[in-house]
Design an enzyme around this catalytic site. Sequence first.
Site, PDB file in Angstrom:
ATOM      1  N   ARG A  93      -7.403  -7.575 -10.097  1.00  0.00           N
ATOM      2  CA  ARG A  93      -8.133  -8.806 -10.427  1.00  0.00           C
ATOM      3  C   ARG A  93      -9.546  -8.442 -10.834  1.00  0.00           C
ATOM      4  O   ARG A  93      -9.971  -7.297 -10.630  1.00  0.00           O
ATOM      5  CB  ARG A  93      -8.185  -9.693  -9.176  1.00  0.00           C
ATOM      6  CG  ARG A  93      -9.024  -9.051  -8.082  1.00  0.00           C
ATOM      7  CD  ARG A  93      -9.125  -9.855  -6.825  1.00  0.00           C
ATOM      8  NE  ARG A  93     -10.125  -9.298  -5.930  1.00  0.00           N
ATOM      9  CZ  ARG A  93      -9.920  -8.277  -5.094  1.00  0.00           C
ATOM     10  NH1 ARG A  93      -8.722  -7.721  -5.028  1.00  0.00           N
ATOM     11  NH2 ARG A  93     -10.897  -7.792  -4.349  1.00  0.00           N
TER      12      ARG A  93
ATOM     13  N   HIS B 294     -15.480  -5.346   6.659  1.00  0.00           N
ATOM     14  CA  HIS B 294     -14.760  -5.317   5.375  1.00  0.00           C
ATOM     15  C   HIS B 294     -15.197  -6.401   4.417  1.00  0.00           C
ATOM     16  O   HIS B 294     -14.538  -6.668   3.431  1.00  0.00           O
ATOM     17  CB  HIS B 294     -13.243  -5.369   5.602  1.00  0.00           C
ATOM     18  CG  HIS B 294     -12.795  -4.231   6.449  1.00  0.00           C
ATOM     19  ND1 HIS B 294     -12.752  -2.942   5.958  1.00  0.00           N
ATOM     20  CD2 HIS B 294     -12.470  -4.159   7.737  1.00  0.00           C
ATOM     21  CE1 HIS B 294     -12.384  -2.140   6.936  1.00  0.00           C
ATOM     22  NE2 HIS B 294     -12.211  -2.850   8.026  1.00  0.00           N
TER      23      HIS B 294
ATOM     24  N   LYS C   5       0.809  -1.229   0.000  1.00  0.00           N
ATOM     25  CA  LYS C   5       0.000   0.000   0.000  1.00  0.00           C
ATOM     26  C   LYS C   5       0.839   1.275   0.000  1.00  0.00           C
ATOM     27  O   LYS C   5       0.437   2.284  -0.575  1.00  0.00           O
ATOM     28  CB  LYS C   5      -0.951  -0.012   1.207  1.00  0.00           C
ATOM     29  CG  LYS C   5      -1.891  -1.208   1.254  1.00  0.00           C
ATOM     30  CD  LYS C   5      -2.623  -1.436  -0.060  1.00  0.00           C
ATOM     31  CE  LYS C   5      -3.325  -2.784  -0.080  1.00  0.00           C
ATOM     32  NZ  LYS C   5      -3.573  -3.293  -1.445  1.00  0.00           N
TER      33      LYS C   5
ATOM     34  N   GLU D 264      -2.295   7.858   8.108  1.00  0.00           N
ATOM     35  CA  GLU D 264      -3.083   8.737   7.220  1.00  0.00           C
ATOM     36  C   GLU D 264      -4.076   9.551   8.047  1.00  0.00           C
ATOM     37  O   GLU D 264      -4.461   9.132   9.144  1.00  0.00           O
ATOM     38  CB  GLU D 264      -3.915   7.906   6.242  1.00  0.00           C
ATOM     39  CG  GLU D 264      -3.147   7.185   5.174  1.00  0.00           C
ATOM     40  CD  GLU D 264      -4.064   6.405   4.242  1.00  0.00           C
ATOM     41  OE1 GLU D 264      -5.211   6.086   4.649  1.00  0.00           O
ATOM     42  OE2 GLU D 264      -3.638   6.101   3.114  1.00  0.00           O
TER      43      GLU D 264
HETATM   44  N1  LIG Z   1      -7.651   7.364   5.809  1.00  0.00           N
HETATM   45  C1  LIG Z   1      -8.730   6.554   5.881  1.00  0.00           C
HETATM   46  N2  LIG Z   1      -9.879   7.029   6.436  1.00  0.00           N
HETATM   47  C2  LIG Z   1     -10.960   6.223   6.532  1.00  0.00           C
HETATM   48  C3  LIG Z   1     -10.901   4.904   6.068  1.00  0.00           C
HETATM   49  C4  LIG Z   1     -11.978   3.996   6.138  1.00  0.00           C
HETATM   50  C5  LIG Z   1     -11.797   2.717   5.678  1.00  0.00           C
HETATM   51  C6  LIG Z   1     -12.927   1.812   5.833  1.00  0.00           C
HETATM   52  C7  LIG Z   1     -13.174   1.298   7.079  1.00  0.00           C
HETATM   53  C8  LIG Z   1     -14.274   0.439   7.272  1.00  0.00           C
HETATM   54  C9  LIG Z   1     -15.054   0.079   6.238  1.00  0.00           C
HETATM   55  C10 LIG Z   1     -14.789   0.575   4.962  1.00  0.00           C
HETATM   56  C11 LIG Z   1     -15.576   0.220   3.888  1.00  0.00           C
HETATM   57  C12 LIG Z   1     -15.298   0.707   2.638  1.00  0.00           C
HETATM   58  C13 LIG Z   1     -14.212   1.560   2.430  1.00  0.00           C
HETATM   59  C14 LIG Z   1     -13.409   1.942   3.470  1.00  0.00           C
HETATM   60  C15 LIG Z   1     -13.702   1.461   4.750  1.00  0.00           C
HETATM   61  C16 LIG Z   1     -10.565   2.328   5.067  1.00  0.00           C
HETATM   62  N3  LIG Z   1     -10.292   1.102   4.562  1.00  0.00           N
HETATM   63  C17 LIG Z   1      -8.938   0.738   4.133  1.00  0.00           C
HETATM   64  C18 LIG Z   1      -9.068  -0.658   3.580  1.00  0.00           C
HETATM   65  C19 LIG Z   1     -10.450  -0.585   3.063  1.00  0.00           C
HETATM   66  N4  LIG Z   1     -11.043  -1.801   2.641  1.00  0.00           N
HETATM   67  C20 LIG Z   1     -11.146   0.049   4.248  1.00  0.00           C
HETATM   68  N5  LIG Z   1      -9.551   3.196   5.000  1.00  0.00           N
HETATM   69  C21 LIG Z   1      -9.685   4.462   5.484  1.00  0.00           C
HETATM   70  N6  LIG Z   1      -8.633   5.294   5.410  1.00  0.00           N
END
Ligand SMILES: Nc1ncc2cc(-c3cccc4ccccc34)c(N3CC[C@@H](N)C3)nc2n1
Length: 448
Positions: free
Chosen positions: A291, A235, A116, A200
């Site tokens: 993918r 997730h 990442k 971040e």
């Molecule tokens: N700087 C920052 N702020 C808020 C975020 C919130 C999430 C997140 C957290 C929990 C569920 C999510 C669902 C879809 C998209 C993002 C999320 C997130 N991630 C990273 C992996 C991805 N699958 C979820 N990264 C984040 N990064």
Amino acid sequence: MFSKILVANRGEIAIRVMRACRELGIKSVAVYSEADKNALFTRYADEAYEIGKPSPSQSYLRIDRIIDVAEESGAEAIHPGYGFLAENPGLGEECEKHGIKLIGPKSSVIEAMGDKITSKKLMKKAGVPVIPGTDKGVSDPDEAAEIADSIGYPVIIKASAGGGGIGMRTVYEEDELIRAMESTQSVAASAFGDPTVYIEKYLEKPRHIEFQVMADEHGNVIHLADRECSIQRRHQKLVEEAPSPIMTPELRERMGSAAVKAAEYIGYENAGTVEFLYSNGDFYFLEMNTRIQVEHPITEVITGVDLVKEQIRVASGEELSCRQEDITIRGHAIECRINAEDPLSDFAPNPGKITGYRSPGGIGVRVDSGVYMNYEIPPFYDSMISKLIVWGMDREEAINRMRRALSEYIILGVRTTIPFHKAIMKNEAFQRGELHTHFVDEYRRGID
Ligand SMILES: Nc1ncc2cc(-c3cccc4ccccc34)c(N3CC[C@@H](N)C3)nc2n1
Ligand SMILES: [Ca+2]
């Protein structure tokens, strides 16, 4: 064009790829574990080879066995599907060594996007907006504290080798920072063998909007618009839709060209997805998936493009069969993932024998299923047994059609997520399109 393709996967995605092969007049080869002896995909292929014991490490992750079967069957290409080896650079490397074409990007690109920090650095250079934060690993606690201060709390600590949400900790105040760093580093070390973490700015309640991209081996890159995947739980995506309810032509143009720019910059080939976080008017690169994804059918039904056939064509050296101006969106699509899980026991997997099965049909309904009447769902793999995709002229019709299709979907003998999806389709916040990544958590508090 290939004459035979080995599908290195199982379940609904294996059947999906075999259908594309059949339409292109290409023979398909199935590989299956002992537990999948009676699975539908082994019947659907032209040839089927047993490759090992039920556990994935003894079968679907055995690169050596898969390469052996490709050589034995004379398959010129391998389609990895999603999950298993789909983003494992090792498969690509072995394919290159044996002169077998992997249907996907080069293994060096898979590797770069799997890290990442590297992927953020590349996107920054490409001029794609990235989430404010560090573009290198952070290990020293004092340095971390300085960085967090300059970013401003809340911040989020993430594992560089992570993805899909594993190895992430949100920090709201400085005195939590050190412990959060240490726990994320140890999760990263045990889950990925790499303790590197980065920091971040934490975006509160962002929307998760992803763009489908497709690139051939002649430098042509297009995007096939957006998908909204904010209905997730731990997730695990549950409901996806295309286009995003908040998309406008102007925003689509901005995000779509950022996604294309990202793919062009890294020399991307084949199908990929650029994930963004969207928060009040701004969007930021999150990750790139190298993918075909579970939710690809919702893009197929609103654009009419068969993404898997496009993958196969491009991998055989053909140019993209459509240009950007040919991509038009018609209507609205929703996908519900039908998992053999019990929504009332915290979505615990619920494998077992299907004693009653009838899938929905009628106008605008597509079922990509890997199961059938009397099939015994094995406990060794992901619990998703099928995907219910509907198309409507607009979002309202799509929601009503999804409700109708869910009410027709009969699966007896195991508990499934169908009741959960019925509740989501009735939920007023969902109907208003008020989605964000914590929707399910808030929603569950409502139903508990
Ligand atoms: N700087 C920052 N702020 C808020 C975020 C919130 C999430 C997140 C957290 C929990 C569920 C999510 C669902 C879809 C998209 C993002 C999320 C997130 N991630 C990273 C992996 C991805 N699958 C979820 N990264 C984040 N990064
Ligand atoms: Ca991802």
